[in-house]
Design an enzyme around this catalytic site. Structure first.
Site, PDB file in Angstrom:
ATOM      1  N   PHE A 177       0.827  -1.206   0.000  1.00 25.27           N
ATOM      2  CA  PHE A 177       0.000   0.000   0.000  1.00 25.27           C
ATOM      3  C   PHE A 177       0.867   1.264   0.000  1.00 25.27           C
ATOM      4  O   PHE A 177       0.529   2.251  -0.638  1.00 25.27           O
ATOM      5  CB  PHE A 177      -0.930   0.002   1.211  1.00 25.27           C
ATOM      6  CG  PHE A 177      -2.108  -0.901   1.029  1.00 25.27           C
ATOM      7  CD1 PHE A 177      -3.147  -0.547   0.194  1.00 25.27           C
ATOM      8  CD2 PHE A 177      -2.163  -2.125   1.675  1.00 25.27           C
ATOM      9  CE1 PHE A 177      -4.237  -1.388   0.009  1.00 25.27           C
ATOM     10  CE2 PHE A 177      -3.244  -2.970   1.501  1.00 25.27           C
ATOM     11  CZ  PHE A 177      -4.286  -2.604   0.670  1.00 25.27           C
ATOM     12  N   GLU A 225     -10.800 -12.212  13.008  1.00 24.77           N
ATOM     13  CA  GLU A 225     -11.388 -12.429  11.677  1.00 24.77           C
ATOM     14  C   GLU A 225     -11.255 -13.888  11.257  1.00 24.77           C
ATOM     15  O   GLU A 225     -12.193 -14.492  10.732  1.00 24.77           O
ATOM     16  CB  GLU A 225     -10.728 -11.486  10.663  1.00 24.77           C
ATOM     17  CG  GLU A 225     -11.191 -10.048  10.879  1.00 24.77           C
ATOM     18  CD  GLU A 225     -10.532  -9.025   9.959  1.00 24.77           C
ATOM     19  OE1 GLU A 225      -9.580  -9.377   9.245  1.00 24.77           O
ATOM     20  OE2 GLU A 225     -10.983  -7.868   9.972  1.00 24.77           O
ATOM     21  N   ASP A 273       4.060   0.235   7.356  1.00 20.39           N
ATOM     22  CA  ASP A 273       4.201  -0.623   8.541  1.00 20.39           C
ATOM     23  C   ASP A 273       5.611  -0.618   9.118  1.00 20.39           C
ATOM     24  O   ASP A 273       5.821  -1.020  10.262  1.00 20.39           O
ATOM     25  CB  ASP A 273       3.829  -2.075   8.184  1.00 20.39           C
ATOM     26  CG  ASP A 273       2.325  -2.283   8.166  1.00 20.39           C
ATOM     27  OD1 ASP A 273       1.580  -1.296   8.330  1.00 20.39           O
ATOM     28  OD2 ASP A 273       1.890  -3.441   7.976  1.00 20.39           O
TER      29      ASP A 273
HETATM   30  C1  LIG Z   1      -4.487 -10.242   7.538  1.00 21.57           C
HETATM   31  C2  LIG Z   1      -4.368  -8.741   7.524  1.00 21.57           C
HETATM   32  C3  LIG Z   1      -5.503  -7.962   7.589  1.00 21.57           C
HETATM   33  C4  LIG Z   1      -5.407  -6.566   7.573  1.00 21.57           C
HETATM   34  N1  LIG Z   1      -6.549  -5.837   7.632  1.00 21.57           N
HETATM   35  C5  LIG Z   1      -6.478  -4.491   7.518  1.00 21.57           C
HETATM   36  C6  LIG Z   1      -7.677  -3.728   7.481  1.00 21.57           C
HETATM   37  O1  LIG Z   1      -8.779  -4.275   7.597  1.00 21.57           O
HETATM   38  N2  LIG Z   1      -7.552  -2.381   7.327  1.00 21.57           N
HETATM   39  C7  LIG Z   1      -6.332  -1.750   7.196  1.00 21.57           C
HETATM   40  O2  LIG Z   1      -6.274  -0.537   7.003  1.00 21.57           O
HETATM   41  N3  LIG Z   1      -5.192  -2.457   7.251  1.00 21.57           N
HETATM   42  C8  LIG Z   1      -5.237  -3.802   7.405  1.00 21.57           C
HETATM   43  N4  LIG Z   1      -4.075  -4.531   7.459  1.00 21.57           N
HETATM   44  C9  LIG Z   1      -2.788  -3.823   7.496  1.00 21.57           C
HETATM   45  C10 LIG Z   1      -2.347  -3.333   6.124  1.00 21.57           C
HETATM   46  O3  LIG Z   1      -2.451  -4.357   5.175  1.00 21.57           O
HETATM   47  C11 LIG Z   1      -0.910  -2.824   6.236  1.00 21.57           C
HETATM   48  O4  LIG Z   1      -0.891  -1.774   7.171  1.00 21.57           O
HETATM   49  C12 LIG Z   1      -0.367  -2.336   4.909  1.00 21.57           C
HETATM   50  O5  LIG Z   1      -0.302  -3.394   3.987  1.00 21.57           O
HETATM   51  C13 LIG Z   1       1.028  -1.720   5.081  1.00 21.57           C
HETATM   52  O6  LIG Z   1       1.512  -1.307   3.843  1.00 21.57           O
HETATM   53  P1  LIG Z   1       3.079  -1.297   3.557  1.00 21.57           P
HETATM   54  O7  LIG Z   1       3.241  -0.716   2.189  1.00 21.57           O
HETATM   55  O8  LIG Z   1       3.814  -0.670   4.684  1.00 21.57           O
HETATM   56  O9  LIG Z   1       3.512  -2.821   3.568  1.00 21.57           O
HETATM   57  P2  LIG Z   1       2.973  -4.053   2.692  1.00 21.57           P
HETATM   58  O10 LIG Z   1       1.633  -3.757   2.133  1.00 21.57           O
HETATM   59  O11 LIG Z   1       3.145  -5.239   3.562  1.00 21.57           O
HETATM   60  O12 LIG Z   1       3.992  -4.135   1.467  1.00 21.57           O
HETATM   61  C14 LIG Z   1       5.350  -4.455   1.651  1.00 21.57           C
HETATM   62  C15 LIG Z   1       5.900  -4.865   0.299  1.00 21.57           C
HETATM   63  O13 LIG Z   1       7.319  -4.919   0.391  1.00 21.57           O
HETATM   64  C16 LIG Z   1       7.784  -6.084  -0.278  1.00 21.57           C
HETATM   65  N5  LIG Z   1       9.064  -6.443   0.346  1.00 21.57           N
HETATM   66  C17 LIG Z   1       9.291  -6.734   1.652  1.00 21.57           C
HETATM   67  N6  LIG Z   1      10.596  -6.970   1.863  1.00 21.57           N
HETATM   68  C18 LIG Z   1      11.217  -6.833   0.664  1.00 21.57           C
HETATM   69  C19 LIG Z   1      12.574  -6.972   0.243  1.00 21.57           C
HETATM   70  N7  LIG Z   1      13.571  -7.269   1.100  1.00 21.57           N
HETATM   71  N8  LIG Z   1      12.850  -6.778  -1.062  1.00 21.57           N
HETATM   72  C20 LIG Z   1      11.865  -6.477  -1.949  1.00 21.57           C
HETATM   73  N9  LIG Z   1      10.560  -6.343  -1.597  1.00 21.57           N
HETATM   74  C21 LIG Z   1      10.250  -6.502  -0.302  1.00 21.57           C
HETATM   75  C22 LIG Z   1       6.689  -7.111  -0.042  1.00 21.57           C
HETATM   76  O14 LIG Z   1       6.737  -8.132  -1.019  1.00 21.57           O
HETATM   77  C23 LIG Z   1       5.431  -6.243  -0.137  1.00 21.57           C
HETATM   78  O15 LIG Z   1       4.941  -6.180  -1.453  1.00 21.57           O
HETATM   79  C24 LIG Z   1      -4.142  -5.932   7.480  1.00 21.57           C
HETATM   80  C25 LIG Z   1      -2.976  -6.717   7.411  1.00 21.57           C
HETATM   81  C26 LIG Z   1      -3.089  -8.103   7.427  1.00 21.57           C
HETATM   82  C27 LIG Z   1      -1.843  -8.943   7.345  1.00 21.57           C
END
Ligand SMILES: Cc1cc2nc3c(=O)[nH]c(=O)nc-3n(C[C@H](O)[C@H](O)[C@H](O)COP(=O)(O)OP(=O)(O)OC[C@H]3O[C@@H](n4cnc5c(N)ncnc54)[C@H](O)[C@@H]3O)c2cc1C
Length: 427
Positions: A17, A174, A304
């Protein structure tokens, strides 16, 4: 790696995200963008449990990152695992030894569930973070019923299947609610000897309440909704050991066919590789008001992975926060290039929600607190309409409505080995 142009180069790590939205915010702007992810797809994590419980198929909650960004001419997508950095030389190192230079870096590599130092539990109790995790959970849940029926055929004695879910946060609640729904309704007519409605779903939470980050009145309602679904909720219950076919809660060993993990968060280890200050058990990276890290104006950490605190408290690890931080970090890069001063991140809290079973939820939006079917409708609108791209939105809504009105689950395939996992003991 060769530079494609003289434009400032922004490297984004992660197509979740945070990363995906940062790339969109920089799309068709006067910068060269490279987004690196170890997967070729973006996952809508809030809908993962729908895949784990056979309502949706993986393709309905994932989008190829390249497709999501195809209309931005200045954005390139690279499939690769980031292993570390050379911050002096401004290079990102991939695990295969390749290097990618940057002028600006946005790190959005997310978090994973953690086992509090007991990583060996993962094999027995998978968590839910990726499509692969969801498919493994689906396999174990469906397989447990198959093996119970098979045992009943052989011994003539049907036994209830027992599921243990560790952690009463949103993921655990959930999952527990959805498994109870499958057992009580969806599968009830498909088995001849076992009665799937007798399945026990046990939810263990070590604190006094489930969904403890919500207002107490809402977490109590959530517990009531869970009990109505047939979930046995155990609060003040610390899981101390996990072994094949059983878990130890307090001093008592409890037999279970499938154990699932729904607690603990650990930020990406790339935070440590940045040499930044890490905060708390989750090891999140402390970021400054403009979302950059101390001593490195050109490096931003969002989503995150980031620890951001303002006068309203700590920004939670949710999708909307990651998306808002993505826009802020991208905007600050563009402001630098225009020689304008950077803006501080301001989190707009759009509320917290969690679903319980097939058509109930709790929601907390500002001072407004509500639960039940209306909260579930709001949850669905927020998550399906605001988080998903239009093509997937149609697919998800169609499958969801089908499942809702017919109570049928479309994707009940068991793929992979039938011998691995906690249920092996039954074979
Ligand atoms: C089961 C579940 C339910 C959830 N429900 C909700 C909800 O109802 N409402 C809500 O708002 N939030 C919800 N969340 C939380 C939300 O999904 C996260 O807050 C959000 O995805 C964070 O976004 P991000 O971009 O920080 O990380 P992420 O979306 O986790 O993306 C991280 C990306 O980095 C990539 N990556 C990681 N390490 C490496 C590396 N070393 N090299 C290359 N690529 C890498 C991964 O492949 C991934 O694509 C939920 C999470 C989970 C697990």
């Amino acid at each position: 790696m060769k530079r494609q142009s003289n434009k400032p180069k922004v490297v984004i790590i992660g197509g979740g995200f945070g990363g995906l939205n940062a790339a969109k915010a920089l799309g068709n702007k006067d910068v060269e963008v490279i987004l690196i992810d170890r997967k070729n797809h973006h996952t809508f994590q809030p809908l993962l449990y729908q895949v784990a419980t056979a309502v949706l198929s993986p393709g309905e909650i994932a989008l190829p990152i390249r497709r999501a960004l195809h209309r931005y001419k200045n954005v390139e997508v690279v499939l690769g695992e980031v292993a570390g950095f050379d911050l002096e030389q401004k290079n990102v190192h991939l695990s295969d030894g390749a290097q990618i230079p940057f002028d600006y870096l946005i790190v959005a590599a997310g978090a994973r569930h953690c086992y509090f130092g007991r990583d060996e539990w993962e094999a027995e109790a998978p968590g839910l973070k990726t499509i692969e995790d969801a498919l493994e959970i689906r396999r174990r849940v469906l397989l447990a019923f198959e093996l119970a029926e098979r045992k009943a055929v052989i011994t003539g004695k049907p036994e209830p299947v027992v599921f243990a879910v560790v952690g009463g946060g949103p993921t655990g609640v959930e999952l527990a609610g959805a498994i109870a729904g499958i057992a009580r309704e969806t599968l009830a007519e498909d088995f001849k000897l076992i009665d799937t409605r007798n399945a026990r779903v046990l939810l263990f939470e070590h604190s006094p309440n489930v969904l403890a980050t919500f207002a107490e009145s809402l977490s109590q309602k959530a517990e009531r909704h869970l009990r109505e679904l047939g979930v046995e909720v155990f609060t003040h219950s610390l899981v101390k050991e996990i072994e094949p076919g059983r878990i130890k809660v307090g001093e008592e060993w409890i037999k279970c066919d499938v154990t699932l993990w729904g607690t603990g968060v650990s930020a990406s280890p790339l935070g440590k590789a940045l040499g930044a200050e890490l905060v708390g058990r989750a090891s999140k990276v402390r970021v400054r008001a403009d979302l950059s890290i101390p001593n490195h104006q050109n490096i931003f950490v969002i989503g995150d992975m980031a620890f951001f605190e303002d006068e309203n408290g700590v920004v939670p690890g949710v999708a909307t926060a990651a998306m808002q931080q993505a826009t802020c970090a991208a905007r600050n890069i563009l402001r630098d290039l225009k020689r304008e001063s950077r803006q501080a991140f301001k989190y707009v809290n759009k509320g917290s929600m969690a679903t319980i079973g097939r058509h109930k939820a709790i929601a907390q939006i500002g001072n407004w607190r509500f639960s039940g079917f209306v909260a579930w409708l709001v949850w669905m609108l927020v998550h399906v309409v605001s988080l998903i791209d239009p093509h997937h939105r149609r697919l998800v809504l169609r499958e969801w409505l089908w499942s809702y009105f017919t109570n049928q689950r479309g994707v009940r395939l068991i793929t992979g080995s039938v011998r691995s996992g906690t249920t092996e003991a039954r074979l």
